[in-house]
Write a protein that holds these residues in place. Structure first.
Motif, short mmCIF file in Angstrom:
data_model
loop_
_atom_site.label_atom_id
_atom_site.label_comp_id
_atom_site.label_asym_id
_atom_site.label_seq_id
_atom_site.Cartn_x
_atom_site.Cartn_y
_atom_site.Cartn_z
N ILE A 1 0.81 -1.22 0.00
CA ILE A 1 0.00 0.00 0.00
C ILE A 1 0.85 1.27 0.00
CG2 ILE A 1 -1.96 -1.10 1.11
CD1 ILE A 1 -1.07 0.35 3.71
N ALA A 2 2.18 1.15 0.00
CA ALA A 2 3.05 2.33 0.00
C ALA A 2 2.78 3.16 -1.25
CB ALA A 2 4.51 1.90 0.05
N SER A 3 2.64 4.45 -1.06
CA SER A 3 2.30 5.35 -2.18
C SER A 3 3.49 5.64 -3.08
CB SER A 3 1.74 6.66 -1.63
OG SER A 3 2.76 7.38 -0.96
N GLY A 4 4.70 5.50 -2.56
CA GLY A 4 5.88 5.83 -3.35
C GLY A 4 6.14 7.33 -3.42
N ARG A 5 5.44 8.08 -2.64
CA ARG A 5 5.61 9.53 -2.66
C ARG A 5 6.71 9.95 -1.70
NH1 ARG A 5 -0.68 11.07 -2.49
NH2 ARG A 5 -1.15 10.53 -4.64
N TYR A 6 7.59 10.73 -2.24
CA TYR A 6 8.64 11.39 -1.47
C TYR A 6 8.54 12.87 -1.77
CZ TYR A 6 10.65 6.81 -0.56
OH TYR A 6 10.84 5.53 -0.13
N LEU A 7 9.32 13.69 -1.14
CA LEU A 7 9.34 15.10 -1.43
C LEU A 7 9.61 15.28 -2.93
CD1 LEU A 7 9.41 18.08 -0.43
CD2 LEU A 7 11.87 17.77 -0.15
N ASN A 8 8.66 15.87 -3.63
CA ASN A 8 8.80 16.02 -5.07
C ASN A 8 9.89 17.04 -5.37
OD1 ASN A 8 8.18 17.05 -7.88
ND2 ASN A 8 6.67 15.41 -7.68
N PHE A 9 10.71 16.72 -6.35
CA PHE A 9 11.83 17.60 -6.68
C PHE A 9 11.34 18.96 -7.17
CE2 PHE A 9 15.45 19.24 -9.04
CZ PHE A 9 16.47 19.02 -8.12
N GLY B 1 14.73 1.85 -5.95
CA GLY B 1 14.89 3.17 -5.33
C GLY B 1 15.05 4.26 -6.37
N LYS B 2 15.82 3.99 -7.40
CA LYS B 2 16.00 4.98 -8.48
C LYS B 2 14.69 5.27 -9.18
CE LYS B 2 20.85 4.05 -9.61
NZ LYS B 2 21.77 3.56 -10.65
N ILE B 3 13.91 4.23 -9.43
CA ILE B 3 12.61 4.41 -10.09
C ILE B 3 11.70 5.29 -9.22
CG2 ILE B 3 10.49 3.20 -10.76
CD1 ILE B 3 12.35 0.89 -11.73
N LEU B 4 11.69 5.05 -7.93
CA LEU B 4 10.87 5.88 -7.03
C LEU B 4 11.28 7.34 -7.10
CD1 LEU B 4 10.54 3.66 -3.84
CD2 LEU B 4 8.69 4.45 -5.31
N LEU B 5 12.58 7.59 -7.12
CA LEU B 5 13.05 8.98 -7.18
C LEU B 5 12.70 9.61 -8.52
CD1 LEU B 5 16.47 8.57 -5.36
CD2 LEU B 5 14.45 9.78 -4.52
N LEU B 6 12.83 8.87 -9.60
CA LEU B 6 12.45 9.39 -10.92
C LEU B 6 10.96 9.72 -10.96
CD1 LEU B 6 14.57 7.09 -13.26
CD2 LEU B 6 14.89 9.55 -12.89
N GLN B 7 10.15 8.88 -10.35
CA GLN B 7 8.71 9.12 -10.31
C GLN B 7 8.36 10.37 -9.50
OE1 GLN B 7 7.36 5.36 -8.74
NE2 GLN B 7 7.09 4.48 -10.78
N ASN B 8 9.29 10.80 -8.65
CA ASN B 8 9.10 12.01 -7.86
C ASN B 8 9.89 13.18 -8.45
OD1 ASN B 8 7.46 11.49 -5.18
ND2 ASN B 8 8.58 9.63 -5.67
N CYS B 9 10.18 13.08 -9.75
CA CYS B 9 10.80 14.16 -10.55
C CYS B 9 12.25 14.48 -10.21
CB CYS B 9 9.95 15.43 -10.48
SG CYS B 9 8.26 15.18 -11.07
N TYR B 10 12.97 13.57 -9.60
CA TYR B 10 14.38 13.82 -9.31
C TYR B 10 15.20 13.62 -10.59
CZ TYR B 10 13.61 14.30 -4.36
OH TYR B 10 13.19 14.77 -3.14
N PRO B 11 16.13 14.53 -10.87
CA PRO B 11 16.93 14.39 -12.09
C PRO B 11 17.93 13.24 -11.97
CG PRO B 11 17.65 16.30 -10.81
CD PRO B 11 16.44 15.74 -10.12
N ARG B 12 18.20 12.61 -13.09
CA ARG B 12 19.12 11.46 -13.10
C ARG B 12 20.50 11.80 -12.54
NH1 ARG B 12 17.26 7.00 -15.64
NH2 ARG B 12 15.49 7.29 -17.02
N ASN B 13 20.99 12.99 -12.83
CA ASN B 13 22.34 13.33 -12.35
C ASN B 13 22.42 13.43 -10.84
OD1 ASN B 13 20.86 15.71 -12.22
ND2 ASN B 13 22.61 17.00 -12.73
N LEU B 14 21.30 13.68 -10.17
CA LEU B 14 21.28 13.70 -8.69
C LEU B 14 21.14 12.29 -8.13
CD1 LEU B 14 21.35 15.61 -6.27
CD2 LEU B 14 18.86 15.71 -6.39
N ILE B 15 20.48 11.42 -8.88
CA ILE B 15 20.23 10.04 -8.43
C ILE B 15 21.50 9.19 -8.58
CG2 ILE B 15 18.92 7.95 -8.85
CD1 ILE B 15 16.62 9.78 -9.78
N GLU B 16 22.17 9.34 -9.68
CA GLU B 16 23.36 8.52 -9.96
C GLU B 16 24.45 8.96 -9.03
OE1 GLU B 16 23.17 5.97 -12.09
OE2 GLU B 16 21.18 6.57 -12.73
#
Length: 127
Positions: free
Chosen positions: A68-76, A112-127
């Motif tokens: 049931i986790a929403s996958g929502r984090y602070l949106n970028f 984890g990377k997919i979750l961050l991408l879904q919350n609009c985090y840029p790839r260069n910050l995730i990698e």
């Protein structure tokens, strides 16, 4: 006295009746403190935000989220300081890596990377 979460592992040699007696004994000690009993399902047991996996004589763990986790984090794109957003990335990475056995880590990191991408985090910050 305060107990938040407790993990106890019993071998399969332990008979179910003995385990139930042990469980009842614990719950009789204090009416305000009641334990629950979880039994593994298909060699896996979810405990807090990790899954414990029994494999031969080894217990491995991996990062777990409830269905049931929403996958929502602070949106970028939100109007929050960039330090908050960087901390979301570093804290999620620390959880994923810290809770996951090395043999299972690549899949958890990818999730984890997919979750961050879904919350609009840029790839260069995730990698």
């Amino acid at each position: 006295m305060y107990i938040n979460d407790l993990k106890m592992i019993f071998s399969y040699v332990c008979v179910k009746l003995k385990l139930m007696i042990f469980f009842i004994f614990f719950n009789m000690q204090c009416p305000d403190l009641q334990f629950t009993l979880e039994v593994e399902n298909d060699v896996c047991l979810n405990f807090l935000d990790m899954t414990l996996i029994r494999s031969e004589n080894v217990i491995r763990s991996k990062w777990y989220q409830k269905p049931i986790a929403s996958g929502r984090y602070l949106n970028f794109a939100s109007i929050q300081p960039i330090t908050f957003k960087k901390n979301v990335v570093s804290n999620l990475a620390r959880r994923v890596i810290g809770l996951t056995d090395k043999s299972l880590r690549s899949e958890a990191i990818q999730r984890g990377k997919i979750l961050l991408l879904q919350n609009c985090y840029p790839r260069n910050l995730i990698e």
